[in-house]
Design an enzyme around this catalytic site. Structure first.
Site, mmCIF file in Angstrom:
data_model
loop_
_atom_site.group_PDB
_atom_site.id
_atom_site.type_symbol
_atom_site.label_atom_id
_atom_site.label_comp_id
_atom_site.label_asym_id
_atom_site.label_seq_id
_atom_site.Cartn_x
_atom_site.Cartn_y
_atom_site.Cartn_z
ATOM 1 N N TYR A 1 47.760 56.460 -35.889
ATOM 2 C CA TYR A 1 48.659 57.041 -35.288
ATOM 3 C C TYR A 1 48.176 58.251 -36.435
ATOM 4 O O TYR A 1 48.129 59.129 -34.551
ATOM 5 C CB TYR A 1 49.806 56.811 -35.205
ATOM 6 C CG TYR A 1 50.267 55.755 -33.748
ATOM 7 C CD1 TYR A 1 49.154 55.630 -32.544
ATOM 8 C CD2 TYR A 1 50.497 54.458 -34.196
ATOM 9 C CE1 TYR A 1 49.961 55.330 -31.196
ATOM 10 C CE2 TYR A 1 51.013 53.509 -33.091
ATOM 11 C CZ TYR A 1 50.364 53.797 -31.920
ATOM 12 O OH TYR A 1 50.787 52.766 -31.085
ATOM 13 N N ASP B 1 48.524 21.448 -41.930
ATOM 14 C CA ASP B 1 47.721 20.483 -40.359
ATOM 15 C C ASP B 1 46.311 19.871 -41.179
ATOM 16 O O ASP B 1 45.756 20.788 -41.876
ATOM 17 C CB ASP B 1 47.518 21.027 -39.617
ATOM 18 C CG ASP B 1 48.190 21.723 -38.318
ATOM 19 O OD1 ASP B 1 50.231 21.076 -39.004
ATOM 20 O OD2 ASP B 1 48.724 22.125 -37.479
#
Lengths: 358, 528
Positions: free
Chosen positions: A91, A238
């Site tokens: 920004y 996983d």
């Protein structure tokens, strides 16, 4: 202070070249997996030494200008002893007129270039990420500082069903613990289950939820905690190419993109306890078929990842997965009962190093 | 022309030859065309307006040019009050006028005209155009054709009201009188007919605009039902008057050869071949006769049908010099560009006039011009304007040789995008003109040029030459755009390098200025 010197030296070099009527340039280490070496003795990905040179030409003038302005912003922040998030830096650039960034990935990429150029961490430039570092629960007291600089003791057993959140800068933290090991977990769901049933108390460990690929803060936190208190680190993710190749590999040896700082942002002592391809067979886990991207990822790892290429066990495991053509999630253990993971799987796995992967 | 139908049922004896003979009768040409009006371009009310204007304007231009007058043509189209789909079309020119005796047949008899019996580059060819327009008007509204004509200052102006007897193909004069007319010479015709006025492609508006492009020496004033549009002349010179030529032996077909043998004034075969054709010397005539096994002294009218066939084949086998090509009149590269410029606002124009060539014994010449950029929409396929002897062709584009030639040119070589099997895309208007003593149309309605290999080849060569000019232009535009972009890039971002360095190193504004001067110089120099 060293960062300020580096910024000034770099700007001076550009300045001098222009005065000599030469096209200025900047040199960055190439940020990719192809430019890292894996040295098992050191335990992390190290830069190989290929550089890209950004010479100031008509085509590079925009990025060149943005790089210099971002360096100037960093200098300003450091001099004021302030910080800016990556989003805030983006920004700030909106005031730069034509040189502004139109999307945050553009400013992130220039920021990555600058930190790689100086071979420092982006926090040293005064920029911090927005991302959460990860959640912690278990037998651990984190000693932080309050706004007056006094020690602040945080007891990670006192968060009930919640958790302690790792801050973006972990360098000032100190630790006190009697736990035996650290268990790093991929999903928040599995972390919740283990916290809910006080697994950390039963197993006398510290639970850390990484929430996908661990952030730099999370990696650094685990590394410092493990080094300080001599705790082994076990990783439970996983059983798929992403869990093995992205999450575990990044935690253990770092990434290609941030190779210039991997030395501090990795956990070489980490061990992979599951879910291994052999677990899918041994525990008769329900599976899903591998997607095309998974198959591609396995091939890519076997061919290009220096860490995987170095370890025979990993090569065998990935080849086995490719042959089985399936993947299994952590939660698949629930097929044997919701708390099977606590009562059977984890105790068995932790007892048997032969079932781990390096 | 097919004028009888073989409907006799033979073999079972139910219909005898005598019975069938009762049904055989002559069909008048007008009657035939009345039943087949689509062949002449009167398929639907919208096209009828166009065809009527087209035939009248063609005639006006041809006549004025032949008389050496710069044409000024007024076209007026008004809806008839209190009637649906009915229009009055008035076309007035400053041409030479038509002699009194010929007016009825010019406007009231099909296949009467000055152009069918000669080979010359003219707009009209068969002499069925304007009279069929009159007949269409008569058929759809019952109104006669009204004609004003004056052939000179010292002659009175004549006024006619005419209808066609569709059985006998003869004009019927309803009214004829001398009248006052403020014109020294010229022709004016008014036809009332059923029609539909729509703007857009294939409209009268579109047609006249294209006429103006290909005929920049003509001044056309057009009062459409909505507004007045004027197409001023931008060329003060008439096109060169085309020479008339005799047919070349290679160009005649068997049927025409038979008719010519019957009609000739020549007393013997050798004289017939020498006088009625071009490029036939005594030697060539003798060679043809020998090959056909005919006497050079044979009477042309006595030659039997089988012998005509032999003669026809002998002609094809004999080597005969190509016809003269000075009889074809191109528009010319300069005038092509002038014509395009005045009606289409673009940033680049190019034109190519090929040298004359010959197909089947007919001389012809191909020209291509194009306009690029400017006000032409950029995201469409290119627009093709087709012309035959300066007459715009608006229908059956995809059946036309010119369309196929554009399609089969590799436009990517010239920096236009082109999908496979499609026209190229981009802000381009392509104009293709074929000038010939005999333009081979695919049908009587004169809408598409037949694809003879020689014609396609010339079109392709002209398109390629024009395309190369276009490619050079597009590339140079792209290059200068790229240069400009580079320049603006430097101007945009250079100050930020100054700001960045100044913020870090903290030097003075003056030093910053000097630094940027040097840097700008270094960068701009490196571009060359």
């Amino acid at each position: 202070m060293t960062t300020l010197i580096k910024i000034k030296a770099s700007a001076k070099q550009v300045y001098d070249k222009i005065l000599k009527r030469k096209k200025p340039d900047m040199k960055f280490p190439l940020r990719s997996l192809s430019n890292v070496n894996y040295d098992p003795k050191k335990g992390y990905f190290e830069l190989k030494g290929n550089y890209k040179e950004r010479t100031l030409t008509v085509n590079t003038v925009k990025t060149f200008a943005q790089t210099l302005r971002l360096m100037a912003l960093s200098k300003e922040i450091l001099e004021k002893d302030d910080i800016a998030t990556k989003r805030e830096a983006y920004y700030v650039s909106k005031n730069w007129g034509d040189a502004k960034f139109s999307e945050q990935p553009e400013s992130d990429s220039v920021m990555d270039d600058v930190e790689a150029m100086f071979e420092i961490n982006r926090e040293q430039l005064g920029f911090i990420p927005e991302e959460k570092g990860g959640d912690v629960a278990g037998e651990l007291i984190v000693i932080d500082k309050d706004d007056k600089g006094k020690d602040l003791k945080i007891d990670c057993t006192k968060f009930g069903s919640g958790a302690y959140s790792i801050p973006s800068n972990v360098e000032v933290l100190k630790f006190d613990t009697k736990a035996k090991f650290i268990l790093a977990i991929e999903t928040a769901g599995m972390f919740q289950r283990l916290v809910k049933h006080n697994y950390w108390k039963k197993a006398n460990c510290i639970l850390i939820s990484m929430g996908g690929v661990p952030t730099r803060a999370c990696r650094r936190f685990i590394r410092r905690l493990s080094d300080d208190k001599k705790l082994p680190v076990f990783v439970f993710v996983d059983g798929d190419p992403y869990g093995m190749g992205n999450i575990y590999r990044t935690l253990k040896v770092g990434s290609g993109n941030a190779a210039h700082i991997n030395e501090f942002f990795c956990v070489p002592q980490a061990k992979f306890i599951g879910i291994t391809p052999q677990d899918i067979v041994d525990y008769k886990l329900p599976t899903h078929p591998l997607k095309d991207v998974d198959v591609k990822k396995i091939k890519d790892m076997l061919k290009n990842d220096p860490f995987i290429k170095h370890h025979k066990e990993w090569r065998k495991a990935l080849e086995q997965l490719a042959k089985m053509k399936v993947r299994a999630e952590q939660q698949a253990l629930a097929a044997w009962g919701l708390n099977y993971v606590i009562s059977d799987y984890l105790p068995k796995k932790l007892k048997d190093p032969k079932t781990w992967l390096p | 022309m097919q004028t009888k139908l073989d409907t006799g049922k033979s073999g079972n004896g139910k219909t005898s030859a005598e019975n069938m003979a009762k049904h055989h009768k002559e069909i008048s040409v007008s009657e035939f065309f009345l039943k087949n009006r689509h062949l002449l371009g009167f398929d639907n009310p919208r096209k009828a307006l166009l065809t009527t204007v087209k035939e009248a304007v063609d005639n006006s231009l041809d006549a004025a040019e032949e008389a050496g007058i710069l044409p000024v043509i007024t076209v007026n189209m008004t809806a008839v009050k209190d009637a649906v789909d009915r229009y009055t079309i008035m076309i007035e020119d400053n041409g030479p006028g038509i002699v009194k005796a010929n007016v009825p047949r010019v406007f009231g008899k099909l296949l009467y005209g000055s152009k069918f019996h000669r080979l010359k580059c003219s707009r009209g060819q068969q002499g069925i155009g304007i009279s069929s327009a009159g007949m269409y008007g008569q058929l759809t509204t019952g109104k006669p054709v009204r004609v004003w004509s004056r052939i000179g200052k010292n002659k009175p102006a004549e006024y006619f009201e005419l209808v066609i007897d569709t059985k006998s193909n003869e004009p019927q004069v309803l009214k004829q009188e001398e009248i006052e007319w403020d014109k020294d010479h010229g022709t004016k015709v008014i036809i009332e007919l059923e029609g539909k006025y729509l703007k857009g492609r294939q409209s009268v508006d579109d047609y006249l605009k294209q006429v103006a492009i290909a005929n920049p020496h003509a001044h056309i004033i057009y009062d459409s039902p909505l507004e007045r549009v004027e197409f001023p002349a931008v060329v003060k010179q008439l096109p060169k008057e085309p020479k008339e030529i005799k047919p070349h032996p290679y160009g005649v077909e068997l049927g025409i050869l038979m008719k010519m043998l019957k009609d000739t004034k020549a007393k013997n075969l050798s004289a017939f071949l020498k006088n009625d054709f071009c490029r036939v010397s005594s030697k060539v005539a003798k060679e043809i006769c020998e090959k056909a096994k005919l006497y050079v002294n044979a009477r042309p009218s006595r030659i039997a049908i089988q012998e005509v066939d032999a003669l026809y084949r002998a002609i094809q086998e004999t080597k005969i010099m190509a016809p003269p090509t000075d009889c074809v009149v191109p528009i010319g590269e300069d005038i092509l560009v002038k014509g395009l410029k005045k009606e289409i606002s673009a940033e680049f124009y190019a034109a190519v006039t090929r040298p004359p060539s010959v197909y089947r014994g007919n001389p012809f010449q191909i020209e291509v011009a194009l306009a690029y950029g400017g006000d032409i929409p950029a995201d469409n396929l290119v627009k093709i304007l087709r012309f035959a002897n300066r007459v715009p062709l608006l229908y059956q584009q995809s059946a036309c040789a010119s369309y196929n030639a554009v399609l089969n040119t590799a436009w990517r070589n010239y920096n236009l995008s082109q999908s496979k099997g499609a026209l190229p895309a981009g802000p381009v208007v392509i104009m293709i003109h074929m000038s010939s003593v005999w333009v081979p149309f695919t049908s009587e309605a004169k809408e598409a040029i037949a694809s003879y290999p020689e014609i396609i080849k010339e079109m392709r060569l002209a398109l390629q030459e024009c395309g190369r000019k276009l490619g050079i232009h597009i590339r140079s535009v792209k290059r200068s755009q790229h240069e400009a972009k580079k320049k603006s890039y430097i101007e945009k971002y250079l100050p930020h390098i100054g700001i960045g360095l100044k913020d870090i190193l903290g030097f003075s504004d003056k030093e910053e200025q000097e630094l940027l001067e040097i840097l700008k110089d270094v960068l701009e120099r490196s571009r060359q």
